[in-house]
Scaffold this active site. Structure first.
Site, mmCIF file in Angstrom:
data_model
loop_
_atom_site.group_PDB
_atom_site.id
_atom_site.type_symbol
_atom_site.label_atom_id
_atom_site.label_comp_id
_atom_site.label_asym_id
_atom_site.label_seq_id
_atom_site.Cartn_x
_atom_site.Cartn_y
_atom_site.Cartn_z
ATOM 1 N N ARG A 165 1.662 -9.882 -12.332
ATOM 2 C CA ARG A 165 1.363 -9.702 -10.903
ATOM 3 C C ARG A 165 -0.141 -9.715 -10.667
ATOM 4 O O ARG A 165 -0.609 -10.275 -9.681
ATOM 5 C CB ARG A 165 1.954 -8.373 -10.396
ATOM 6 C CG ARG A 165 3.464 -8.413 -10.248
ATOM 7 C CD ARG A 165 4.039 -7.030 -10.065
ATOM 8 N NE ARG A 165 3.660 -6.413 -8.792
ATOM 9 C CZ ARG A 165 3.793 -5.109 -8.533
ATOM 10 N NH1 ARG A 165 4.266 -4.302 -9.458
ATOM 11 N NH2 ARG A 165 3.459 -4.633 -7.373
ATOM 12 N N ARG A 217 4.241 5.063 -12.036
ATOM 13 C CA ARG A 217 4.751 5.185 -10.673
ATOM 14 C C ARG A 217 6.284 5.225 -10.690
ATOM 15 O O ARG A 217 6.942 4.499 -11.431
ATOM 16 C CB ARG A 217 4.284 3.988 -9.828
ATOM 17 C CG ARG A 217 4.766 4.100 -8.381
ATOM 18 C CD ARG A 217 3.949 3.260 -7.465
ATOM 19 N NE ARG A 217 4.410 1.871 -7.446
ATOM 20 C CZ ARG A 217 3.966 0.968 -6.587
ATOM 21 N NH1 ARG A 217 3.038 1.291 -5.708
ATOM 22 N NH2 ARG A 217 4.421 -0.272 -6.632
ATOM 23 N N LYS A 230 -3.662 0.452 -1.661
ATOM 24 C CA LYS A 230 -3.959 -0.159 -0.365
ATOM 25 C C LYS A 230 -3.171 0.505 0.768
ATOM 26 O O LYS A 230 -3.705 0.750 1.852
ATOM 27 C CB LYS A 230 -3.656 -1.657 -0.419
ATOM 28 C CG LYS A 230 -4.054 -2.389 0.847
ATOM 29 C CD LYS A 230 -3.917 -3.885 0.696
ATOM 30 C CE LYS A 230 -2.468 -4.250 0.479
ATOM 31 N NZ LYS A 230 -2.247 -5.687 0.476
ATOM 32 N N ARG A 239 10.392 0.898 -11.108
ATOM 33 C CA ARG A 239 10.691 -0.489 -10.725
ATOM 34 C C ARG A 239 10.397 -1.447 -11.871
ATOM 35 O O ARG A 239 9.392 -1.291 -12.569
ATOM 36 C CB ARG A 239 9.840 -0.882 -9.516
ATOM 37 C CG ARG A 239 10.419 -0.415 -8.207
ATOM 38 C CD ARG A 239 9.446 -0.657 -7.081
ATOM 39 N NE ARG A 239 8.854 -2.002 -7.155
ATOM 40 C CZ ARG A 239 7.902 -2.433 -6.332
ATOM 41 N NH1 ARG A 239 7.426 -1.646 -5.406
ATOM 42 N NH2 ARG A 239 7.426 -3.658 -6.443
ATOM 43 N N ARG A 265 -2.139 -14.840 1.940
ATOM 44 C CA ARG A 265 -2.112 -14.712 0.484
ATOM 45 C C ARG A 265 -2.696 -15.941 -0.187
ATOM 46 O O ARG A 265 -3.029 -15.889 -1.366
ATOM 47 C CB ARG A 265 -0.660 -14.532 0.012
ATOM 48 C CG ARG A 265 -0.195 -13.105 0.067
ATOM 49 C CD ARG A 265 0.785 -12.818 -1.066
ATOM 50 N NE ARG A 265 0.873 -11.388 -1.294
ATOM 51 C CZ ARG A 265 1.762 -10.598 -0.685
ATOM 52 N NH1 ARG A 265 2.643 -11.105 0.141
ATOM 53 N NH2 ARG A 265 1.784 -9.308 -0.928
#
Ligand SMILES: [Zn+2]
Length: 217
Positions: free
Chosen positions: A172, A128, A13, A161, A89
């Site tokens: 998530r 990532r 995004k 992370r 959200r």
């Protein structure tokens, strides 16, 4: 053009949002960035938000909506529009946002939703690596750093992370689906939802987004 951009974690995004900003000249209004800036500048709202974060609590919707409202008064936003990112959200937040926009004689023109299959999201985030110093991200296969484990931009160490690891990613994504489904339903009834397949090359995905946005302009 007033846009709301919704996508699951790892869908790209941020990249697409930057491309939209560049091509259409509309600023991205990110609730996270507004929050950080307000705290840095120690504005009234920033001080309030900081207190919540300091106590380990979520910043209340009202504070965030006030931050966004402040930002919407910015001439660039009122003249050209904006891409909202990170807010709303929840359905409650969406309803609050609409009230705020209506009070300013504004409304959302489109809700853009980026779709990427769950397995692909897991794969992307598992590979990532993030620089905690400058915020740059790398993908071990598609966009690896020149020197393994080191940020190309600032030379700091790269990290995987904790919330980019498979177990966390699944949570998530589940949370994302739970939270966004009612919002998408709500905006679908208004007929302003546009779905874009987010798989594939960055430029191909952007071409699909352009196709949708050029119709709205
Ligand atoms: Zn860096």
């Amino acid at each position: 053009m007033r846009l709301l951009f919704i996508a699951p974690p790892g869908a790209g995004k941020g990249t697409q949002s930057a491309l939209i900003t560049e091509k259409y000249g509309i600023p991205a209004v990110s609730s996270g960035n507004l929050l950080r800036a307000a705290i840095d500048k120690q504005t009234e709202l920033g001080k309030i938000a900081e207190k919540y974060i300091h106590d380990g609590n979520y910043v209340p919707d009202e504070v965030i909506i006030n931050l966004i409202e402040e930002e919407l008064q910015n001439p660039v936003c009122s003249e050209r529009g904006f891409i909202l990112d990170g807010f709303p959200r929840t359905l409650y937040q969406a309803l609050t946002l609409d009230k705020t926009l209506i009070a300013r004689n504004m409304q959302l023109d489109a809700v853009l939703i980026l779709y990427v299959p769950k397995t692909e999201l897991i794969n992307r985030l598992a590979q990532r690596r993030t620089c905690y110093n400058c915020g740059s991200t790398f993908h071990m296969t598609f966009n690896p750093p020149t020197v393994e484990g080191i940020c190309d931009n600032c030379g700091s160490e790269l990290h995987h992370r904790k919330d980019d690891r498979p177990g966390s990613i699944k949570n998530r994504i589940r949370l994302y689906n739970q939270e966004t489904m009612p919002i998408i339903e709500y905006y679908s009834k208004m007929g302003i939802v546009h779905r874009v397949e987010g798989l594939g090359d960055i430029n191909d995905v952007f071409a699909k987004i352009e196709k949708k946005l050029d119709k709205i302009k």
